[in-house]
Design a protein around this motif. Structure first.
Motif, PDB file in Angstrom:
ATOM      1  N   PHE A   8      22.112  38.603  57.510  1.00 13.35           N
ATOM      2  CA  PHE A   8      22.264  39.945  56.938  1.00 13.35           C
ATOM      3  C   PHE A   8      23.375  39.964  55.900  1.00 13.35           C
ATOM      4  CE2 PHE A   8      24.044  44.224  56.881  1.00 13.35           C
ATOM      5  CZ  PHE A   8      22.913  44.982  56.648  1.00 13.35           C
ATOM      6  N   ALA A   9      24.498  39.322  56.221  1.00  8.84           N
ATOM      7  CA  ALA A   9      25.635  39.316  55.302  1.00  8.84           C
ATOM      8  C   ALA A   9      25.302  38.626  53.992  1.00  8.84           C
ATOM      9  CB  ALA A   9      26.834  38.641  55.965  1.00  8.84           C
ATOM     10  N   SER A  10      24.501  37.570  54.040  1.00 10.07           N
ATOM     11  CA  SER A  10      24.242  36.777  52.839  1.00 10.07           C
ATOM     12  C   SER A  10      23.077  37.284  52.003  1.00 10.07           C
ATOM     13  CB  SER A  10      24.000  35.316  53.216  1.00 10.07           C
ATOM     14  OG  SER A  10      22.824  35.185  54.007  1.00 10.07           O
ATOM     15  N   THR A  11      22.178  38.060  52.606  1.00 11.13           N
ATOM     16  CA  THR A  11      20.975  38.458  51.870  1.00 11.13           C
ATOM     17  C   THR A  11      20.844  39.953  51.619  1.00 11.13           C
ATOM     18  OG1 THR A  11      19.612  38.719  53.870  1.00 11.13           O
ATOM     19  CG2 THR A  11      19.728  36.500  52.879  1.00 11.13           C
ATOM     20  N   ARG A  68      23.564  44.949  49.117  1.00  8.13           N
ATOM     21  CA  ARG A  68      22.739  44.457  48.010  1.00  8.13           C
ATOM     22  C   ARG A  68      21.456  45.255  47.807  1.00  8.13           C
ATOM     23  NH1 ARG A  68      25.019  39.919  50.243  1.00  8.13           N
ATOM     24  NH2 ARG A  68      25.781  38.292  48.838  1.00  8.13           N
ATOM     25  N   ARG A  69      20.740  45.529  48.902  1.00  6.58           N
ATOM     26  CA  ARG A  69      19.395  46.081  48.751  1.00  6.58           C
ATOM     27  C   ARG A  69      19.006  46.837  50.014  1.00  6.58           C
ATOM     28  NH1 ARG A  69      15.464  42.882  51.501  1.00  6.58           N
ATOM     29  NH2 ARG A  69      16.372  41.007  52.439  1.00  6.58           N
ATOM     30  N   PRO A  70      18.082  47.801  49.865  1.00  9.98           N
ATOM     31  CA  PRO A  70      17.541  48.450  51.069  1.00  9.98           C
ATOM     32  C   PRO A  70      16.713  47.468  51.886  1.00  9.98           C
ATOM     33  CG  PRO A  70      17.165  49.808  49.124  1.00  9.98           C
ATOM     34  CD  PRO A  70      17.605  48.447  48.636  1.00  9.98           C
ATOM     35  N   LEU A  71      16.575  47.759  53.152  1.00 12.65           N
ATOM     36  CA  LEU A  71      15.792  46.919  54.045  1.00 12.65           C
ATOM     37  C   LEU A  71      15.022  47.817  55.002  1.00 12.65           C
ATOM     38  CD1 LEU A  71      15.150  44.053  55.243  1.00 12.65           C
ATOM     39  CD2 LEU A  71      17.071  44.465  56.815  1.00 12.65           C
ATOM     40  N   LEU A  72      13.699  47.706  54.999  1.00 12.33           N
ATOM     41  CA  LEU A  72      12.849  48.436  55.930  1.00 12.33           C
ATOM     42  C   LEU A  72      12.350  47.476  56.995  1.00 12.33           C
ATOM     43  CD1 LEU A  72      11.118  50.914  56.794  1.00 12.33           C
ATOM     44  CD2 LEU A  72       9.356  50.068  55.212  1.00 12.33           C
ATOM     45  N   ARG A  73      12.558  47.844  58.249  1.00 15.20           N
ATOM     46  CA  ARG A  73      12.052  47.047  59.353  1.00 15.20           C
ATOM     47  C   ARG A  73      11.191  47.944  60.246  1.00 15.20           C
ATOM     48  NH1 ARG A  73      12.395  41.910  57.780  1.00 15.20           N
ATOM     49  NH2 ARG A  73      14.356  40.855  58.295  1.00 15.20           N
ATOM     50  N   ARG A  74       9.956  47.497  60.469  1.00 16.67           N
ATOM     51  CA  ARG A  74       9.094  48.199  61.402  1.00 16.67           C
ATOM     52  C   ARG A  74       9.435  47.779  62.829  1.00 16.67           C
ATOM     53  NH1 ARG A  74       7.400  52.575  58.775  1.00 16.67           N
ATOM     54  NH2 ARG A  74       6.388  52.055  56.785  1.00 16.67           N
ATOM     55  N   ALA A  75       9.018  48.607  63.790  1.00 16.26           N
ATOM     56  CA  ALA A  75       9.384  48.357  65.181  1.00 16.26           C
ATOM     57  C   ALA A  75       8.982  46.958  65.629  1.00 16.26           C
ATOM     58  CB  ALA A  75       8.752  49.414  66.083  1.00 16.26           C
ATOM     59  N   HIS A  76       7.818  46.477  65.182  1.00 17.04           N
ATOM     60  CA  HIS A  76       7.353  45.173  65.638  1.00 17.04           C
ATOM     61  C   HIS A  76       8.142  44.019  65.030  1.00 17.04           C
ATOM     62  CE1 HIS A  76       5.027  45.579  61.849  1.00 17.04           C
ATOM     63  NE2 HIS A  76       5.146  44.263  61.795  1.00 17.04           N
TER      64      HIS A  76
END
Length: 413
Positions: free
Chosen positions: A23-26, A30-38
């Motif tokens: 997470f720290a490196s990417t 820097r950018r938004p991140l969408l994660r679905r429950a799965h």
């Protein structure tokens, strides 16, 4: 140094699907991140807060402003519209009034429960774990929005956020920043026209979050959310980024020791006249360079550690349980360092060891230094297993560290 987290599920993995290093490196800042429950560990977020818990907080816990606010159609409501007195023995006038909250939600207002990292135990644990993983202070609010309603107009936050969908569905529109990496004194309403213009453009993200989904937004990204079809609730974990401006502020505080920088500007001149301050500006620039060059990195690191420590609570403790534990230490009593505790230890001229933590200094005999460092080092120990001390001395030391709130009972193996 800081003790390590002890969460059953890694908190950053839980909300981002990534290790701290990844997470720290990417992604961080820097950018938004969408994660679905799965895409996340299969624990979901229902254990953190659900709609029944919201009802309990509103009706049973005596919450007061500013631990709650309400908004409708982009406007924050006056607190008198949803607060009142608590009745006999609790006449404080700004407690949440459940009947008023019901009326406002029924008319389309969003309820915001603020500072949940101070009042709701599962959220306290999550916020503390994320602060330890990221190294930056955290805060947590809950947003409860009735169907087809929008609580707040498009805006940006001056902190990074993790949005964790708890119940219902919510549509999110996210736009690129109008100001990249805004600081805390650069709020969105100071750029309201730019924000409105950007929000009218095509969004960067137009997504619907469902229970168990998570969205990370670096500070500055515009966003607005609308509940769909039913009551929607989400947590917003705000991460108050420590910035290079923070470093500069801490450095300037340290430079108060520099004689050249403490010199007064001349009297009898117009200090608004560039010509009058030109020479002093040049001298200040030269003195700043010289003073910064002399600064030890360790001094700056210590200042930043104090800054973060003042904003991040270590693991909560139970005062009465700590007192009981401190009076009944036995050879097999298991203890561990209090998670999130920031501490330093240094020998003093009189031979004692000064342990600094929680804004105070604990002084102990130098002979127990190894024991202190092991007890605060992260392992679970008993008095019988503390290196360098016999059992009797170790029991005394453990009892004192329990009473001081530096270690906590570790339970059974």
């Amino acid at each position: 140094m800081t003790s390590t987290p002890r969460d059953p599920v890694d908190p950053l993995l839980r909300v981002s699907g990534m290790s701290t290093a990844e997470f720290a490196s990417t992604t961080w800042s820097r950018r938004p991140l969408l994660r679905r429950a799965h895409e996340l560990p299969g624990v979901g977020f229902a254990d953190l807060l659900d709609l029944d818990a919201v009802d309990e907080l509103v009706s049973m816990r005596g919450l007061r402003t500013p631990f709650a606010r309400m908004a409708k159609d982009g406007q924050v409501l006056a607190t008198t519209r949803f607060t009142g007195g608590g009745g006999a023995g609790a006449e404080i006038a700004d407690q949440l009034a459940d009947d008023k909250v019901l009326a406002e939600i029924g008319s389309g207002a969003t309820l915001v429960l603020q500072g949940l990292h101070r009042v709701w135990p599962p959220v306290v644990d999550l916020a503390g774990g994320l602060a330890r993983a990221l190294g930056h202070p955290t805060q947590v609010n809950a947003y409860v929005t009735p169907a087809q309603s929008t609580g707040f107009a498009p805006h940006y936050d001056v902190h990074d956020v993790f949005v964790l969908q708890l119940a219902g569905r919510k549509s999110w529109r996210v736009h690129e920043p109008v100001l990249v990496d805004p600081l805390r004194d650069q709020p969105w309403d100071a750029r309201a026209d730019e924000v409105a213009a950007r929000a009218a453009e095509e969004p960067l993200l137009d997504v619907t979050l469902e229970p168990g989904d998570a969205l990370y937004l670096p500070r500055g990204y515009l966003h607005a959310a609308t509940a769909l079809g039913e009551v929607s609730a989400h947590l917003t974990v705000g991460v108050q980024a420590v910035t290079r401006a923070t470093v500069a502020s801490q450095v300037l505080d340290l430079l108060g020791e520099d004689r050249e920088l403490r010199r007064s500007l001349p009297a009898g001149v117009d200090l608004g006249d560039p010509a009058a301050v030109a020479d002093d500006l040049a001298a200040t620039r030269e003195a700043l360079h010289a003073a910064v060059d002399r600064l030890e990195v360790s001094a700056v690191a210590d200042a930043l550690a104090r800054h973060v420590a003042s904003r991040v609570r270590p693991e909560p403790i139970s005062p009465l349980a700590q007192l009981r534990a401190g009076t009944s230490v036995e050879a097999g009593t298991r203890v561990r360092v209090r998670a999130g505790l920031r501490w330093t230890a240094a020998a003093e001229s009189d031979g004692r060891l000064a342990v600094r933590a929680l804004g105070r200094t604990l002084r102990v005999p130098g002979a127990v230094e190894d024991g202190v460092r092991h007890l605060l080092g992260g392992d679970v120990l008993t008095p019988a297993s503390v290196p360098g001390l016999d059992e009797a001395d170790a029991r005394v030391l453990v009892a004192r560290l329990l009473r001081e709130g530096l270690v906590v009972p570790a339970g059974h193996a």
